[in-house]
Design an enzyme around this catalytic site. Structure first.
Site, PDB file in Angstrom:
ATOM      1  CG  HIS B 241      -0.477   0.091   2.517  1.00 36.46           C
ATOM      2  ND1 HIS B 241      -0.132   1.279   3.123  1.00 36.46           N
ATOM      3  CD2 HIS B 241      -0.215  -0.879   3.432  1.00 36.46           C
ATOM      4  CE1 HIS B 241       0.306   1.030   4.346  1.00 36.46           C
ATOM      5  NE2 HIS B 241       0.272  -0.263   4.569  1.00 36.46           N
ATOM      6  CG  ASP B 253       2.885   0.461   7.765  1.00 32.44           C
ATOM      7  OD1 ASP B 253       2.342  -0.019   6.754  1.00 32.44           O
ATOM      8  OD2 ASP B 253       2.252   0.778   8.802  1.00 32.44           O
ATOM      9  CD  GLU B 287      -3.079  -1.048   5.672  1.00 32.00           C
ATOM     10  OE1 GLU B 287      -3.217  -2.050   6.382  1.00 32.00           O
ATOM     11  OE2 GLU B 287      -2.511  -0.008   6.089  1.00 32.00           O
ATOM     12  CD  GLU B 288      -1.094   2.576   7.654  1.00 36.44           C
ATOM     13  OE1 GLU B 288      -1.811   2.181   8.586  1.00 36.44           O
ATOM     14  OE2 GLU B 288       0.061   2.164   7.446  1.00 36.44           O
ATOM     15  CG  ASP B 315       1.154  -3.677   5.091  1.00 28.84           C
ATOM     16  OD1 ASP B 315       2.041  -2.854   5.377  1.00 28.84           O
ATOM     17  OD2 ASP B 315      -0.033  -3.543   5.432  1.00 28.84           O
ATOM     18  CG  HIS B 385       1.013   3.246  12.436  1.00 27.35           C
ATOM     19  ND1 HIS B 385      -0.240   2.858  12.856  1.00 27.35           N
ATOM     20  CD2 HIS B 385       1.225   2.617  11.261  1.00 27.35           C
ATOM     21  CE1 HIS B 385      -0.746   2.009  11.961  1.00 27.35           C
ATOM     22  NE2 HIS B 385       0.119   1.844  10.990  1.00 27.35           N
TER      23      HIS B 385
END
Lengths: 439, 439
Positions: B241, B253, B287-288, B315, B385
């Site tokens: 993603h 990520d 996606e997030e 991922d 994140h």
């Protein structure tokens, strides 16, 4: 392990006390209101720990304030830098400054690219190579870059490991060189700027720092004493430094050292009665901004330095105990090794010649045997001078072992019929000292 | 190891491409201007990688913006909290809000202390217990606390390790429950607030978040295809993603996943010619913020899903390869295990039944065999994140091994006379699929 040592290990006093300092006082930059609160707290805590006498001694220090600050890459990509101005740096003025970045990996590259530095912000993106070799970029970088005409410096944080964590610390301006602002950036942001520059995508940075050098102010060393039962005139000094940087809560650096020193002294009382010699606990101020408290102590106590039998400093954090380094004559080292046998089961039995500590360094130069408390150093610089130096990083078991190790060593030094400083060859050759070894 | 694999390992294309994405595009929240730049970059990069066809597909997504934000403990000690508002959280309004903090360690404690929650900011100070059990506090915490009358929530960052590093991520509001602002705080600050509360020193926090949910906007999945030489109608989908959180640069990520997918497809061309089946590379969006790109792909491609022979998603970051998990029938798992023998020497030979990926999940539910690319997960959540998910965390050797592993697996799947989806028991029982196994 002695009964006294086992009792030391079970005592939660140090952990509670360090938590109180970190969580309710927090970070305590020398000269700040928080440091004044820490000094008051320290006096109360020394009293509560059983010190017979507690006092403070004034220390004149530079008064530096951080104010607001930020940095932003403005081209070729816009992003905020995670930064911390370096201690004692001048600011940029309220408008800040903006310039292209010259990224270099070491001083040699800066010298080789001197013509490119003028009017630019120099980024020192040095690799971690151990603290000593790496920290010179933080302490000297601004003046080195200013000599080439740079308008500011950014210094990669002095750490081996980063999770986007900025590490501050003190810098110094050379006389006669323009004083340009200096800030630490994260390993991550330094790398990104370096890679952009390497790709020919010239980065520009805007830097704003309200930092100010405001002349001098007065701060305090805090001293508590437990009078010796047999030789009260002979002093064993045990120390840490109370000041910290203004981020994190100064847990490992050096709240832990202060609490280890005081808790160890307290354990002498609670674990079997008054020591033979006087134990003097010193919480130095302004270690972080130039080791000023240590120099002030030497100057204020010059006359009684011959009565200082030994000085021990804990300023390496509260990780698993590793032993002690000794700054002194080989026979002093050997004597400390003998005393440390009492704490070998705690992991603290290893003794070697070496550095004592920033704060006790000045009195060690005057002949007081210096002992540095050593611990596992593998994680110390992950936290050092950063927002991550917080109480959650303190392991209660490791802290307790350090207290027990220092208490055990000090107990043994206090009980030794021969004063540690008289173990030294120079003292022996001179026919004594205050209490010659009975050889 | 095959000659193709050795060539894969020596190819620096993936490392350079991921560096370009991370450093020159940077973080790319779905719906942001940076994500639009990333979509343009992705199309150019897919073209440069040799895709025959490159296109985008629109995806309607929630439009959330962070704005400025800060949090400060105002009593009993004043200190700034290091925080990040959670994705999709409402803001506080420009004045912010201030309230006492109720610190709880889990939902049970919140329920038990329901009466204390009204009018307060609830702090979820849960211990790390693996991602799944821990992340529920981030995703559900706001509504759980709002049911008890809380005015905002702070959630300890979902990570096992912190150096004062905040970790954001998506949250969801339950229908019919007041929408209160939600922010992540660092492990360090959560601990300090908890300890103050435990000591009876009631903390107060002031929270300001300009975060806004602005309705819907349109973002794009980016798709590039390498036409199969023999069975062009059969599709092997390989994906990551493209969107990330708006901090760090989305390196592990999931910039890494996109680049691994594309670089693996490119290696099929450069390493020996066009694959038998069509390889479709998909960089999903959003996606997030809810796996929206994956659902949109399923809906837009429903008619051709039977032609999807397999789907692989990367991922999990670009750490050392560990193997693959397979979402599908046991015979599909066994077939993938056979294909993975080709990449066992890279450390990627371990295949087990399991989860495929958020983005390919919707088509796997429709019968497409799903393959999750797995890597060493020991450090992934240290960066996840957070501002620390940056290109310096990518090891070029590990990235190259991942590209080679995925390329090797896809090469083998494309060359298999039997389509992977036809290996499955249900396909076999039903007498086939598009190309029955010749057993």
């Amino acid at each position: 392990m002695s009964a006294a040592t086992l009792a030391d290990l079970a005592d939660p006093w140090a952990y509670r006390t360090l938590g109180e300092l970190c969580d309710t006082i927090g970070p305590r930059l020398a000269g700040s209101p928080a440091m004044a609160r820490a000094v008051a707290w320290a006096q109360e805590t020394m009293q509560a720990a059983g010190c017979d006498t507690v006092w403070t001694e004034p220390v004149t220090i530079p008064h530096w304030t951080r104010g607001r600050e930020w940095a932003r890459c403005t081209a070729p990509v816009e992003f905020d830098l995670v930064m911390l101005g370096l201690g004692l740096s001048d600011g940029t003025g309220p408008e800040g400054l903006e310039a292209e970045v010259l990224a270099v990996r070491d001083f040699d590259e800066l010298d080789a690219r001197s013509a490119e530095a003028a009017g630019r912000i120099v980024l020192f993106n040095m690799e971690w190579d151990g603290y000593g070799p790496t920290v010179q970029y933080r302490s000297q970088g601004a003046s080195r870059a200013a000599r080439h005409g740079a308008v500011a410096v950014l210094v990669r944080s002095v750490t081996a490991n980063s999770l986007a964590t900025p590490h501050t610390g003190m810098m110094r301006y050379e006389e006669g060189v323009p004083r340009i602002p200096a800030a630490a950036v994260t390993v991550e942001d330094a790398g990104r700027l370096q890679r952009l520059a390497d790709a020919g995508l010239q980065p520009r940075v805007r830097l704003m720092m309200e930092a100010r050098n405001r002349g001098e102010t007065v701060c305090h060393n805090v001293i508590g004493e437990i009078r010796g039962a047999v030789k009260p005139q002979e002093i064993v000094l045990v120390a840490g430094h109370l000041d910290s940087w203004d981020v994190g809560t100064g847990a490992h650096d050096d709240g832990a050292g202060c609490v280890i020193a005081l808790a160890a002294a307290r354990r002498l009382l609670t674990g079997g009665g008054r020591p033979d010699r006087t134990v003097r606990v010193v919480f130095y101020t302004a270690e972080e901004i130039g080791g000023i408290g240590g120099t002030a102590y030497r100057d204020a106590h010059r006359d009684e330095l011959p009565r200082h039998v030994a000085a021990l400093e804990s300023d390496s954090g509260a990780f698993a105990p590793a032993g002690f380094t000794v700054q002194g004559d080989s026979l002093v080292v050997a004597a400390v090794a003998g005393h440390a046998l009492a704490v070998a089961a705690l992991g603290a039995g290893k003794v070697s010649p070496g550095w004592s500590g920033v704060d006790i360094g000045p009195i060690c130069k005057e002949g007081v045997p210096g002992i540095g408390h050593r611990v596992d150093g593998s994680r110390y610089f992950d936290y050092h001078h950063s927002p991550a130096d917080t109480f959650d990083k303190i392991d209660p078991g490791e802290l307790a072992r350090n207290v027990a190790a220092v208490a055990g060593l000090v107990r043994s030094i206090c009980a030794d019929p021969v004063a540690l400083r008289d173990r030294g060859r120079s003292a022996a050759a001179a026919g004594g000292g205050m209490q010659p070894a009975s050889r």
